[in-house]
Design an enzyme around this catalytic site. Structure first.
Site, PDB file in Angstrom:
ATOM      1  N   PHE A  23      17.521   6.626   7.545  1.00  0.00           N
ATOM      2  CA  PHE A  23      17.383   5.240   8.023  1.00  0.00           C
ATOM      3  C   PHE A  23      16.904   4.305   6.934  1.00  0.00           C
ATOM      4  O   PHE A  23      17.083   3.091   7.030  1.00  0.00           O
ATOM      5  CB  PHE A  23      16.434   5.179   9.236  1.00  0.00           C
ATOM      6  CG  PHE A  23      14.978   5.143   8.885  1.00  0.00           C
ATOM      7  CD1 PHE A  23      14.247   6.316   8.767  1.00  0.00           C
ATOM      8  CD2 PHE A  23      14.332   3.940   8.671  1.00  0.00           C
ATOM      9  CE1 PHE A  23      12.898   6.275   8.434  1.00  0.00           C
ATOM     10  CE2 PHE A  23      12.985   3.891   8.343  1.00  0.00           C
ATOM     11  CZ  PHE A  23      12.269   5.067   8.218  1.00  0.00           C
ATOM     12  N   LYS A  24      16.305   4.838   5.881  1.00  0.00           N
ATOM     13  CA  LYS A  24      15.755   3.970   4.843  1.00  0.00           C
ATOM     14  C   LYS A  24      16.845   3.160   4.149  1.00  0.00           C
ATOM     15  O   LYS A  24      16.564   2.131   3.557  1.00  0.00           O
ATOM     16  CB  LYS A  24      14.930   4.780   3.868  1.00  0.00           C
ATOM     17  CG  LYS A  24      13.707   5.381   4.577  1.00  0.00           C
ATOM     18  CD  LYS A  24      12.676   5.941   3.648  1.00  0.00           C
ATOM     19  CE  LYS A  24      11.410   6.320   4.396  1.00  0.00           C
ATOM     20  NZ  LYS A  24      11.602   7.506   5.249  1.00  0.00           N
ATOM     21  N   ASP A  25      18.090   3.604   4.260  1.00  0.00           N
ATOM     22  CA  ASP A  25      19.180   2.806   3.695  1.00  0.00           C
ATOM     23  C   ASP A  25      19.282   1.430   4.342  1.00  0.00           C
ATOM     24  O   ASP A  25      19.702   0.472   3.693  1.00  0.00           O
ATOM     25  CB  ASP A  25      20.521   3.527   3.884  1.00  0.00           C
ATOM     26  CG  ASP A  25      20.654   4.746   2.982  1.00  0.00           C
ATOM     27  OD1 ASP A  25      20.160   4.711   1.840  1.00  0.00           O
ATOM     28  OD2 ASP A  25      21.263   5.745   3.426  1.00  0.00           O
TER      29      ASP A  25
END
Ligand SMILES: *Cc1c(COP(=O)(O)O)cnc(C)c1O
Length: 462
Positions: free
Chosen positions: A111-113
């Protein structure tokens, strides 16, 4: 919109400066002075929009005049163009009333993208305009670093240095950081845990001579722009499930508290979120704190969900700031106590936190059992972090309110743990299938501030 520090002693900044600087000079974290509201009609109006259009509407009021509408639209479009799913953050049903929000379709499969790809584009637009260069330094428990490197590789105005705990991240995570060939990318393997890496990054920010000499910028989860990017998918998911006409709850696999805090912001903006459930693995300081009101780090026990193996949860400071009625002095005092070993929450602050957050813990055996069970029940193969979320969500579901569990990484990022739990080997998506053949490049560093600073000074392109 002005941004203020949680510790109340740093200058107020614009969105752009808060984004470029990351950590405030008083050691605090930036927050908007007031949280913009979205009306019932504005939230209802997000229904059926492309993710990018919803992102524009949710984030626009926070960004002010840093970018024109068309600049900001173009930034968002570039940020999410590399995702492998047209919905960007698709929802999947796991069981009656229980949904999985798949946040792993970005370039590094976590999810950090969502935040990092946006930050890369925001930084580039802002720095190009001013002709400045910055040095980005970050600590990672695995996913932040690869997402940062992926977002900044090859950009002209940025050098990026990522400290990762040597031997304590998965092979896929390591390879995603050590295989990019661009010479503005530097993967540093530190002899220590994630908390050591994070502490050295904080030290660098508090060393103002160094900070100014290399124009330091942080893109860790303390960066406000990252939190902001994550607010968006709470809206898109809730609206898909009937908000604003009905409330929705979320369970979030939690480490540094950035992702779940974005849910809190969404709630404060007007999104009807009933409960926000903090899911921890065996490193359960947040769960214990929300239970007994005591925040005392006890050391990290490495787990199969390594991106949640933390004891000092940096964004929790933002939640505390609101729980203490926006009293920066109280927060500064708590953080001093933390340096001495920990703190006790006031009764009022604990009650305030409990109005928003529930919490639960999932140990290693239960994580593996959940991966197995969910595969059998629905055919979905979960990564260990998402499995922690699903297990805790199941214990907190309430009839009548849909529960959304955030699936924070793709199972192929943690193939050994997933295979050991389920007997199924998760395959990498085609666009990453040659990752194991690419040559690696990393620099070993000791857990010593001076040595790390010297290396960074030598390597920056000034
Ligand atoms: C970073 C991460 C988390 C924890 O998110 P926080 O914002 O630090 O709470 C959970 N799962 C995965 C896969 C992550 O990469």
């Amino acid at each position: 919109m002005k941004y203020i520090s949680t510790r109340g002693q740093a200058p107020e900044l614009t969105f752009e400066d808060a984004m470029l600087t990351g950590l405030a000079r008083d050691g605090g974290l930036y927050l908007p002075q007031a949280i913009p509201q979205m009306t019932h009609a504005q939230i209802a109006g997000l229904e059926g929009l492309a993710y990018e259009d919803a992102a524009f509407r949710v984030m626009r009021p926070f960004v002010d005049d840093a970018f024109t509408d068309s600049e900001f639209e173009a930034i968002i479009a570039r940020a999410y163009a590399g995702f492998g799913h047209v919905a960007r953050a698709p929802l999947k049903q796991l069981a009656p009333g229980h949904f999985l929000l798949e946040l792993f379709h970005g370039p590094t499969l976590a999810f950090k993208d969502f935040a990092m790809q946006l930050i890369g584009q925001l930084f580039e637009a802002s720095l190009k305009r001013s002709g400045r260069r910055v040095t980005i330094v970050g600590a990672t428990s695995g996913d932040t670093g690869s997402a940062a490197i992926e977002a900044f590789r090859g950009l002209d105005s940025v050098d990026v240095f990522i400290l990762f705990p040597d031997g304590r991240i998965s092979e896929v995570q390591r390879r995603q950081m050590t295989t990019p060939v661009e010479d503005n990318v530097h993967a540093l393997a530190i002899d220590g845990h994630f908390d050591d890496a994070q502490a050295r990054v904080k030290d660098m920010f508090n060393d103002f001579d160094f900070r100014d000499a290399v124009n330091l910028a942080a893109v860790n989860s303390i960066n406000w722009a990252r939190v902001l990017a994550q607010v968006v998918y709470y809206f898109t998911a809730a609206v898909s499930l009937g908000a604003p006409h009905r409330p929705v709850s979320f369970t979030v696999p939690t480490g540094n508290f950035g992702d779940i805090f974005a849910g809190y912001i969404a709630r404060r903006m007007g999104l009807p979120i009933e409960r926000l459930v903090v899911a921890t693995n065996q490193n359960d300081i947040l769960h214990r704190c929300l239970g007994a009101g005591e925040y005392r780090p006890e050391g990290v026990a490495p787990s199969i969900s390594p991106s949640m193996d933390i004891q000092v949860s940096s964004n929790f400071e933002r939640a505390l700031y609101y729980a203490y009625g926006q009293d920066g002095t109280a927060i500064a005092r708590l953080m001093e106590e933390l340096q001495e070993g920990g703190f006790s929450l006031s009764q009022g602050a604990l009650e305030s936190l409990r109005e928003t957050y529930d919490s639960g813990r999932c140990d290693e055996d239960e994580t593996r059992a959940t991966i197995r069970r969910v595969l059998g029940e629905s055919g979905e193969l979960l990564c260990p972090h998402s499995a922690v979320g699903v297990a805790v969500a199941d214990a907190h579901r309430r009839p009548g309110t849909p529960m959304v569990t955030l699936a924070t990484a793709h199972p192929a990022k943690f193939p050994d743990a997933v295979e050991a739990a389920s007997g199924r080997h998760p395959a990498l998506p085609a666009r990453l299938s040659d990752l194991y053949e690419r040559p690696e490049r990393a620099t070993q560093v000791p857990n010593e501030l001076a040595a790390i600073e010297t290396l960074i000074k030598q390597r920056t392109h000034h």
